[in-house]
Design a protein around this motif. Structure first.
Motif, short mmCIF file in Angstrom:
data_model
loop_
_atom_site.label_atom_id
_atom_site.label_comp_id
_atom_site.label_asym_id
_atom_site.label_seq_id
_atom_site.Cartn_x
_atom_site.Cartn_y
_atom_site.Cartn_z
N SER A 53 0.86 -1.19 0.00
CA SER A 53 0.00 0.00 0.00
C SER A 53 0.89 1.24 0.00
CB SER A 53 -0.88 0.01 1.25
OG SER A 53 -0.09 0.24 2.41
N PRO A 54 0.34 2.39 -0.34
CA PRO A 54 1.15 3.62 -0.29
C PRO A 54 1.78 3.87 1.08
CG PRO A 54 -0.83 4.01 -1.57
CD PRO A 54 -0.97 2.64 -0.96
N SER A 55 1.03 3.61 2.16
CA SER A 55 1.61 3.85 3.49
C SER A 55 2.71 2.84 3.80
CB SER A 55 0.53 3.83 4.58
OG SER A 55 -0.07 2.56 4.66
N GLN A 56 2.54 1.58 3.37
CA GLN A 56 3.61 0.59 3.55
C GLN A 56 4.85 0.99 2.76
OE1 GLN A 56 1.34 -2.81 2.28
NE2 GLN A 56 0.92 -3.49 4.37
N CYS A 57 4.65 1.47 1.53
CA CYS A 57 5.79 1.93 0.72
C CYS A 57 6.54 3.04 1.43
CB CYS A 57 5.32 2.41 -0.66
SG CYS A 57 4.83 1.08 -1.78
N GLU A 58 5.80 3.97 2.02
CA GLU A 58 6.44 5.09 2.71
C GLU A 58 7.26 4.62 3.91
OE1 GLU A 58 5.23 9.13 5.12
OE2 GLU A 58 3.84 8.36 3.62
N VAL A 59 6.66 3.81 4.78
CA VAL A 59 7.33 3.37 6.00
C VAL A 59 8.49 2.42 5.70
CG1 VAL A 59 7.01 2.11 8.16
CG2 VAL A 59 5.28 3.72 7.42
N LEU A 60 8.31 1.55 4.70
CA LEU A 60 9.34 0.56 4.39
C LEU A 60 10.32 1.01 3.31
CD1 LEU A 60 7.05 -2.61 4.48
CD2 LEU A 60 8.78 -1.95 6.18
N SER A 61 10.20 2.28 2.88
CA SER A 61 11.10 2.84 1.86
C SER A 61 11.07 2.02 0.57
CB SER A 61 12.54 2.95 2.40
OG SER A 61 12.59 3.74 3.55
N LEU A 62 9.87 1.70 0.11
CA LEU A 62 9.70 0.93 -1.13
C LEU A 62 9.20 1.84 -2.24
CD1 LEU A 62 7.80 -2.15 0.38
CD2 LEU A 62 10.22 -2.03 -0.25
N ARG A 63 9.47 1.44 -3.46
CA ARG A 63 8.95 2.18 -4.61
C ARG A 63 7.48 1.79 -4.79
NH1 ARG A 63 10.30 -2.41 -6.30
NH2 ARG A 63 9.92 -3.39 -8.28
N PRO A 88 6.26 -5.39 -4.43
CA PRO A 88 5.58 -6.51 -3.76
C PRO A 88 6.09 -6.66 -2.32
CG PRO A 88 7.33 -7.34 -5.14
CD PRO A 88 7.29 -5.85 -5.35
N VAL A 89 5.23 -7.18 -1.48
CA VAL A 89 5.60 -7.53 -0.11
C VAL A 89 5.02 -8.91 0.20
CG1 VAL A 89 5.83 -5.20 0.84
CG2 VAL A 89 3.58 -6.30 0.82
N LEU A 90 5.65 -9.58 1.14
CA LEU A 90 5.11 -10.84 1.66
C LEU A 90 4.37 -10.53 2.95
CD1 LEU A 90 8.03 -13.39 1.25
CD2 LEU A 90 5.89 -13.29 -0.03
N ILE A 91 3.23 -11.15 3.12
CA ILE A 91 2.47 -11.02 4.35
C ILE A 91 2.47 -12.40 5.01
CG2 ILE A 91 0.28 -10.35 5.43
CD1 ILE A 91 1.55 -8.10 3.74
N LEU A 92 3.15 -12.50 6.13
CA LEU A 92 3.19 -13.73 6.90
C LEU A 92 2.31 -13.52 8.13
CD1 LEU A 92 4.63 -16.55 7.56
CD2 LEU A 92 6.01 -15.18 9.10
N THR A 93 1.29 -14.35 8.26
CA THR A 93 0.41 -14.28 9.43
C THR A 93 0.60 -15.55 10.23
OG1 THR A 93 -1.17 -12.98 8.14
CG2 THR A 93 -1.96 -13.92 10.21
N ARG A 94 1.00 -15.37 11.50
CA ARG A 94 1.25 -16.51 12.38
C ARG A 94 0.14 -16.54 13.44
NH1 ARG A 94 6.49 -15.59 14.59
NH2 ARG A 94 7.27 -16.56 12.69
N PHE A 95 -0.56 -17.66 13.49
CA PHE A 95 -1.64 -17.88 14.45
C PHE A 95 -1.12 -18.82 15.53
CE2 PHE A 95 -3.53 -17.11 10.30
CZ PHE A 95 -4.53 -16.19 10.57
N THR A 96 -0.97 -18.32 16.75
CA THR A 96 -0.37 -19.11 17.83
C THR A 96 -1.37 -19.39 18.94
OG1 THR A 96 1.75 -18.04 17.37
CG2 THR A 96 1.58 -19.25 19.44
N ARG A 97 -1.44 -20.67 19.31
CA ARG A 97 -2.23 -21.10 20.45
C ARG A 97 -1.28 -21.46 21.58
NH1 ARG A 97 -7.49 -22.28 19.34
NH2 ARG A 97 -8.05 -22.37 17.13
N SER A 98 -1.82 -21.46 22.79
CA SER A 98 -1.04 -21.93 23.93
C SER A 98 -1.02 -23.46 23.90
CB SER A 98 -1.66 -21.44 25.24
OG SER A 98 -2.88 -22.12 25.48
N THR A 99 -0.17 -24.03 24.73
CA THR A 99 -0.10 -25.49 24.80
C THR A 99 -1.40 -26.09 25.32
OG1 THR A 99 0.97 -25.31 26.97
CG2 THR A 99 2.42 -25.62 25.05
N THR A 100 -2.27 -25.27 25.92
CA THR A 100 -3.58 -25.74 26.36
C THR A 100 -4.64 -25.54 25.28
OG1 THR A 100 -4.15 -23.63 27.40
CG2 THR A 100 -3.05 -25.29 28.79
#
Length: 181
Positions: free
Chosen positions: A131-141, A145-157
């Motif tokens: 997105s334009p705001s991601q480009c600004e913060v991450l110094s991208l043209r 492209p960017v990778l979006i990694l989403t990690r869903f973590t549960r507790s051991t219970t």
């Protein structure tokens, strides 16, 4: 980090509570490669979470989540935006809901609260145009492209404890582990 850097990531250090005086996982990972990994806290907010976060936390429509938004830096250069979400009923009244660094990181704090992360969280990877705001913060043209990694973590219970959404500018390579049967 450029896409030609060889860097095989491992989620385990990010799911392991740190010992007293031990560096955070990102600083340790970067240092092992002769680099300097730091992060800057951008915001801590109580929000209406995105649908995937709401679904994972099994939240009702009025329930909120606390998000900690960070800019991840490698040798002083931005390489990632990381948003970590926690159920508000878990985070309220703790350092998770306060602006400021958490000694040992969120996973260490959560462990002291009885939330020990499972060994194999679900990770979802997608590619999209920044997105334009991601480009600004991450110094991208524009149009990068960017990778979006989403990690869903549960507790051991089995209780949902954290969802981290990482917007990355770097190449991502994984090593899978075979578990004994």
């Amino acid at each position: 980090m450029s896409s030609d850097d060889t860097w095989i990531g491992d989620a385990q250090p990010y799911l392991t509570p740190r010992q007293e005086g031990e560096r955070d996982a990102w600083s340790s990972e970067a240092a092992a490669r002769g680099r300097r990994g730091t992060q800057r806290l951008l915001a801590v907010e109580e929000v209406d979470p995105p649908p995937a976060v709401r679904d994972f936390f099994e939240m009702g429509p009025e329930e909120k989540a606390v998000v900690r938004r960070r800019l991840i830096l490698l040798d002083g250069e931005p390489v990632e935006l990381a948003d970590s979400y926690y159920p508000a009923h878990v985070a309220r009244g703790t350092q998770l809901a306060q602006a400021g660094k958490i000694r040992g990181g969120a996973v260490t704090l959560l462990a002291t609260m009885g939330f020990i992360p499972e060994d194999s969280p679900l990770e979802d990877v997608a590619a999209e145009i920044a997105s334009p705001s991601q480009c600004e913060v991450l110094s991208l043209r524009p149009g990068a492209p960017v990778l979006i990694l989403t990690r869903f973590t549960r507790s051991t219970t089995g209780e949902p404890m954290e969802v981290s959404v990482m917007t990355m500018t770097r190449h991502l390579r994984y090593r899978q582990r075979k578990e004994a049967s």
